[in-house]
Design an enzyme around this catalytic site. Structure first.
Site, PDB file in Angstrom:
ATOM      1  CE1 TYR A   1      -3.350   2.842   0.291  1.00 41.54           C
ATOM      2  CE2 TYR A   1      -2.336   3.363   2.395  1.00 41.54           C
ATOM      3  CZ  TYR A   1      -3.202   3.689   1.372  1.00 41.54           C
ATOM      4  OH  TYR A   1      -3.912   4.871   1.409  1.00 41.54           O
TER       5      TYR A   1
ATOM      6  CE1 TYR B   1      -4.488  10.467   8.156  1.00 38.18           C
ATOM      7  CE2 TYR B   1      -3.853   8.496   6.954  1.00 38.18           C
ATOM      8  CZ  TYR B   1      -4.803   9.225   7.643  1.00 38.18           C
ATOM      9  OH  TYR B   1      -6.053   8.705   7.814  1.00 38.18           O
TER      10      TYR B   1
ATOM     11  NE  ARG C   1      -2.837   7.915  -4.294  1.00 35.91           N
ATOM     12  CZ  ARG C   1      -3.733   7.488  -3.403  1.00 35.91           C
ATOM     13  NH1 ARG C   1      -4.978   7.225  -3.776  1.00 35.91           N
ATOM     14  NH2 ARG C   1      -3.393   7.301  -2.132  1.00 35.91           N
TER      15      ARG C   1
ATOM     16  CD  GLU D   1     -11.449   1.760   3.670  1.00 35.70           C
ATOM     17  OE1 GLU D   1     -10.420   1.499   4.334  1.00 35.70           O
ATOM     18  OE2 GLU D   1     -11.427   2.189   2.507  1.00 35.70           O
TER      19      GLU D   1
ATOM     20  NE  ARG E   1      -9.838  11.583   6.377  1.00 37.96           N
ATOM     21  CZ  ARG E   1      -9.066  10.568   6.724  1.00 37.96           C
ATOM     22  NH1 ARG E   1      -9.361   9.350   6.300  1.00 37.96           N
ATOM     23  NH2 ARG E   1      -7.990  10.750   7.462  1.00 37.96           N
TER      24      ARG E   1
END
Length: 308
Positions: free
Chosen positions: A120, A179, A127, A299, A192
């Site tokens: 991940y 983060y 990306r 999730e 979000r």
């Protein structure tokens, strides 16, 4: 835009969750609940068209781009992800629908590898290497989930628009793109949620939402406590959508919800808790998928209409 489980030939998206390996498949296995998720735009959609290795479909001001690339379990996802996002942006930016509103990302073995070598984190590196300033200001709503098969392809699906949406952050949570370093060399690139207007209606698109407050994962090992925390995050996001967009979003306006579960055996207990809290099970799809944080087991993502 409206999302339901009623199939339509002119829908922008008609996703059959039982077809995990199809053009719109995530690689995540359907466990039960709603089998279809049908996105009907204000105008009818045209036919799917091949476009430089991607698939494209358009409906008025909206469009979708779909891309799948082979990704062996032993491969570093960074290179494939960079290539996929460069292709995605090259297809979207010059056209009449240059804004990425919502992106879905799926890959196998998402938690394999330790530290910064975790797949991940390597996905996030790829990306970040590909995206442009327009993508970052602010980033689109998004989900990143691990498909159960380790060698599942890298699958991207993007909802694009002629105009920008309203990007949402959750006051209970640190923006993902802020983060701290402990979560990887580059932060995840997503907001979000987003509010999208299509015709005279608005929808709130909730990104993948988990049991995170601030930037800290809560309730490891307790899937029902994680569910409750995730629902609390969704409810606060709906409040933020009401404040930012002036539209009345609330749990009762749910059009579709996806629940990703690391352990399929948790589905009956999760479904019972959702029903007990008043969430409509016929609008909820349960899928087997790994969460991007290995300590989390569930999730949620959803689509909410406005109460008019």
């Amino acid at each position: 835009m409206r999302v339901s489980d009623r199939s339509s030939p002119d829908a922008l998206l008609d996703i059959d969750f039982a077809d995990a390996a199809g053009r719109l498949g995530s690689g995540c296995l359907w466990l039960g609940g709603a089998r279809r998720e049908v996105w009907q735009a204000a105008l009818p959609a045209g036919d799917w068209q091949a476009d430089a290795g991607l698939w494209r479909r358009e409906a008025g001001a909206l469009g979708v781009l779909a891309l799948r690339l082979p990704l062996p379990a032993s491969a570093d996802p960074a290179g494939a992800t960079e290539h996929a996002y460069r292709s995605l942006l090259a297809a979207a930016r010059p056209g009449p629908r240059p804004y990425l509103i919502r992106v879905w990302n799926y890959l196998g073995a998402i938690n394999a590898g330790e530290g910064d070598a975790e797949r991940y984190r390597r996905f996030c590196v790829g990306r970040d290497a590909a995206v442009d300033a327009m993508f970052r200001d602010p980033p689109p709503a998004a989900t990143a989930i691990g498909a159960p098969k380790a060698d599942a392809p890298l699958s991207l699906l993007a909802l694009c628009s002629a105009g920008p949406g309203i990007a949402l952050e959750n006051p209970r949570q640190t923006p993902a793109w802020q983060y701290p370093r402990e979560y990887g060399p580059v932060p995840p690139g997503f907001s979000r949620g987003a509010v999208l207007r299509d015709g005279d209606t608005a929808v709130l698109l909730a990104s993948g939402t988990a049991s995170i407050v601030g930037h800290v994962s809560l309730h490891p090992g307790d899937v029902l406590a994680q569910l409750d925390e995730s629902l609390a995050n969704l409810e606060v996001l709906l409040e933020e959508g009401r404040r930012r967009a002036g539209a009345d979003f609330h749990p009762g306006t749910l059009q579709a919800l996806r629940v990703y579960l690391r352990d399929p055996a948790a589905m009956p207990a999760v479904a019972a808790r959702l029903a007990a809290r008043g969430w409509p099970l016929p609008r909820i799809a349960f899928l087997h998928g790994d969460i991007c944080r290995r300590e989390l087991d569930i999730e949620l993502e959803g689509v909410f209409g406005e109460d008019r």
